[in-house]
Design a protein around this motif. Structure first.
Motif, short mmCIF file in Angstrom:
data_model
loop_
_atom_site.label_atom_id
_atom_site.label_comp_id
_atom_site.label_asym_id
_atom_site.label_seq_id
_atom_site.Cartn_x
_atom_site.Cartn_y
_atom_site.Cartn_z
N LEU A 75 0.81 -1.21 0.00
CA LEU A 75 0.00 0.00 0.00
C LEU A 75 0.85 1.27 0.00
O LEU A 75 0.51 2.26 -0.64
N THR A 76 1.97 1.23 0.71
CA THR A 76 2.89 2.37 0.70
C THR A 76 3.45 2.59 -0.69
O THR A 76 3.59 3.73 -1.16
N SER A 77 3.75 1.50 -1.38
CA SER A 77 4.24 1.59 -2.75
C SER A 77 3.18 2.18 -3.67
O SER A 77 3.48 3.02 -4.53
N VAL A 78 1.93 1.75 -3.50
CA VAL A 78 0.84 2.29 -4.30
C VAL A 78 0.67 3.78 -4.04
O VAL A 78 0.44 4.58 -4.95
N LEU A 79 0.79 4.18 -2.78
CA LEU A 79 0.64 5.58 -2.41
C LEU A 79 1.68 6.44 -3.12
O LEU A 79 1.36 7.52 -3.65
N LYS A 80 2.91 5.97 -3.15
CA LYS A 80 3.98 6.72 -3.83
C LYS A 80 3.71 6.83 -5.32
O LYS A 80 3.93 7.88 -5.93
N GLU A 81 3.24 5.74 -5.91
CA GLU A 81 2.93 5.79 -7.35
C GLU A 81 1.76 6.73 -7.61
O GLU A 81 1.77 7.49 -8.59
N ALA A 82 0.75 6.69 -6.75
CA ALA A 82 -0.42 7.56 -6.93
C ALA A 82 -0.03 9.03 -6.87
O ALA A 82 -0.64 9.86 -7.56
N GLU A 83 0.95 9.37 -6.08
CA GLU A 83 1.39 10.76 -5.97
C GLU A 83 1.90 11.29 -7.30
O GLU A 83 1.80 12.48 -7.58
N THR A 84 2.40 10.40 -8.14
CA THR A 84 2.89 10.83 -9.46
C THR A 84 1.72 11.12 -10.41
O THR A 84 1.93 11.70 -11.49
N TYR A 85 0.51 10.72 -10.03
CA TYR A 85 -0.66 10.92 -10.88
C TYR A 85 -1.60 12.00 -10.34
O TYR A 85 -2.72 12.16 -10.84
N LEU A 86 -1.18 12.75 -9.35
CA LEU A 86 -2.04 13.79 -8.77
C LEU A 86 -2.44 14.84 -9.81
O LEU A 86 -3.53 15.41 -9.74
N THR A 87 -1.56 15.10 -10.76
CA THR A 87 -1.87 16.07 -11.82
C THR A 87 -1.93 15.37 -13.18
O THR A 87 -1.64 15.99 -14.21
N TYR A 88 -2.31 14.11 -13.18
CA TYR A 88 -2.39 13.35 -14.42
C TYR A 88 -3.36 14.02 -15.39
O TYR A 88 -4.48 14.39 -15.03
N ASP A 89 -2.93 14.17 -16.64
CA ASP A 89 -3.75 14.78 -17.67
C ASP A 89 -4.52 13.67 -18.38
O ASP A 89 -4.01 13.01 -19.27
N TRP A 90 -5.76 13.48 -17.98
CA TRP A 90 -6.57 12.39 -18.52
C TRP A 90 -6.83 12.62 -20.00
O TRP A 90 -7.51 13.57 -20.37
N PRO A 91 -6.32 11.76 -20.86
CA PRO A 91 -6.44 12.02 -22.30
C PRO A 91 -7.80 11.62 -22.86
O PRO A 91 -8.41 10.64 -22.42
N SER A 92 -8.28 12.38 -23.82
CA SER A 92 -9.37 11.90 -24.66
C SER A 92 -8.77 10.94 -25.68
O SER A 92 -7.56 10.94 -25.90
N ILE A 93 -9.61 10.12 -26.29
CA ILE A 93 -9.11 9.16 -27.28
C ILE A 93 -9.65 9.55 -28.64
O ILE A 93 -10.85 9.39 -28.90
N PRO A 94 -8.81 10.07 -29.53
CA PRO A 94 -9.29 10.55 -30.83
C PRO A 94 -9.91 9.44 -31.67
O PRO A 94 -9.56 8.26 -31.55
N ALA A 95 -10.84 9.83 -32.52
CA ALA A 95 -11.48 8.87 -33.42
C ALA A 95 -10.45 8.17 -34.29
O ALA A 95 -10.60 6.98 -34.61
N THR A 96 -9.41 8.89 -34.68
CA THR A 96 -8.40 8.28 -35.56
C THR A 96 -7.63 7.15 -34.88
O THR A 96 -7.08 6.28 -35.56
N LYS A 97 -7.58 7.17 -33.55
CA LYS A 97 -6.96 6.05 -32.84
C LYS A 97 -7.82 4.79 -32.98
O LYS A 97 -7.31 3.68 -33.12
N SER A 98 -9.13 4.97 -32.93
CA SER A 98 -10.03 3.85 -33.13
C SER A 98 -9.97 3.34 -34.57
O SER A 98 -10.00 2.14 -34.83
N LEU A 99 -9.84 4.26 -35.51
CA LEU A 99 -9.80 3.89 -36.92
C LEU A 99 -8.54 3.13 -37.30
O LEU A 99 -8.50 2.47 -38.34
N LEU A 100 -7.49 3.24 -36.48
CA LEU A 100 -6.24 2.57 -36.80
C LEU A 100 -6.42 1.07 -36.99
O LEU A 100 -5.79 0.46 -37.87
N PHE A 101 -7.26 0.45 -36.17
CA PHE A 101 -7.42 -1.01 -36.30
C PHE A 101 -8.03 -1.36 -37.65
O PHE A 101 -7.64 -2.34 -38.29
N GLU A 102 -8.99 -0.56 -38.10
CA GLU A 102 -9.63 -0.78 -39.40
C GLU A 102 -8.64 -0.51 -40.53
O GLU A 102 -8.62 -1.22 -41.54
N ARG A 103 -7.80 0.50 -40.35
CA ARG A 103 -6.92 0.94 -41.44
C ARG A 103 -5.62 0.15 -41.53
O ARG A 103 -5.14 -0.16 -42.62
#
Length: 246
Positions: A65-93
């Protein structure tokens, strides 16, 4: 460790193969009245201690749990990405599934780490990051992956948001959000009641309603008579887990 894991995985696979040949494992042994007496009432069901239960969490692996806590601290300002449509289209293309999946899987992994850290510390320090993660995932067009979209011109590499269906990772995402609700529901409501309302709305729309109202190929034998594959237990276990938690 790796060998032990492989042996355990092999044994689980063999046991699942054997059980897959048997049907009605519960209903064939217990009727509804017996199950009602055997199972705990839902109101008394507590699969894990809530954050305020310090004694309960003291029994967990503190080093982990202490290890998880330290890792979580690195995500306090995590920039949650949107997933572009073109990323989904890659599998088709091009057949590439990794660019989309790496974004999707990373978001869920980060949410899980932040959740466990907040449950362990219970100070509200990770709450805003968790809320951002929940909101970002709820805004995705598809909780599954493009490789699981039907290979038809009607889809052509993008999800039809008007007609949700459930794949492996859509079901798993429902469970992720259900655990957030279970552990942090009161804290989320203190910020805004819209957060949990969104969890319930999206999970109902993307998981519960599709599974209750439309056939999915993994639910039954295929045209060649092959029994349901590994999608069935994976999805059903997440479905049941989310239903119990929510």
């Amino acid at each position: 460790m790796k060998i032990a894991f492989q042996i355990a995985a092999g044994l689980i696979f063999l046991s699942v193969q054997v059980l897959a040949q048997q049907q009605n494992l519960l209903s064939g042994k217990f009727d509804s009245a017996q199950l009602k007496n055997i199972l705990n009432p839902h109101a008394e069901w507590a699969p894990f201690p809530k954050p305020a239960d310090k004694d309960g969490w003291a029994k967990a692996d503190q080093e982990m749990l202490t290890s998880v806590l330290k890792e979580a601290e690195t995500y306090l300002t995590y920039d949650w990405p949107s997933i572009p449509a073109t990323k989904s289209l890659l599998f088709e293309r091009t057949g590439d599934r990794n660019e989309y999946q790496s974004l999707s899987f990373k978001k869920r992994n980060v949410l899980g780490i932040l959740l466990l850290a907040e449950v362990y510390e219970n100070k509200g320090r990770f709450l805003d990051a968790i809320i951002n993660g929940v909101w970002s995932i709820c805004e995705e067009s598809f909780w599954g992956v493009p490789a699981h979209l039907p290979k038809t011109k009607d889809y052509a590499g993008l999800m039809d948001v008007s007609d949700p269906f459930v794949d492996l990772f859509a079901a798993e995402t429902g469970t992720y959000l259900a655990w957030v609700d279970y552990f942090l529901g009161d804290k989320l409501d203190a910020v805004s009641p819209q957060i949990r309302k969104r969890i319930y709305y999206e999970t109902n729309n993307r998981l519960f309603q599709p599974l209750m109202t439309k056939p999915h190929g993994w639910m039954t034998k295929n045209q060649n008579g092959r029994a349901p594959n590994n999608w069935n237990p994976w999805i059903c276990s997440n479905w049941l887990n989310a239903a119990l938690l929510l």
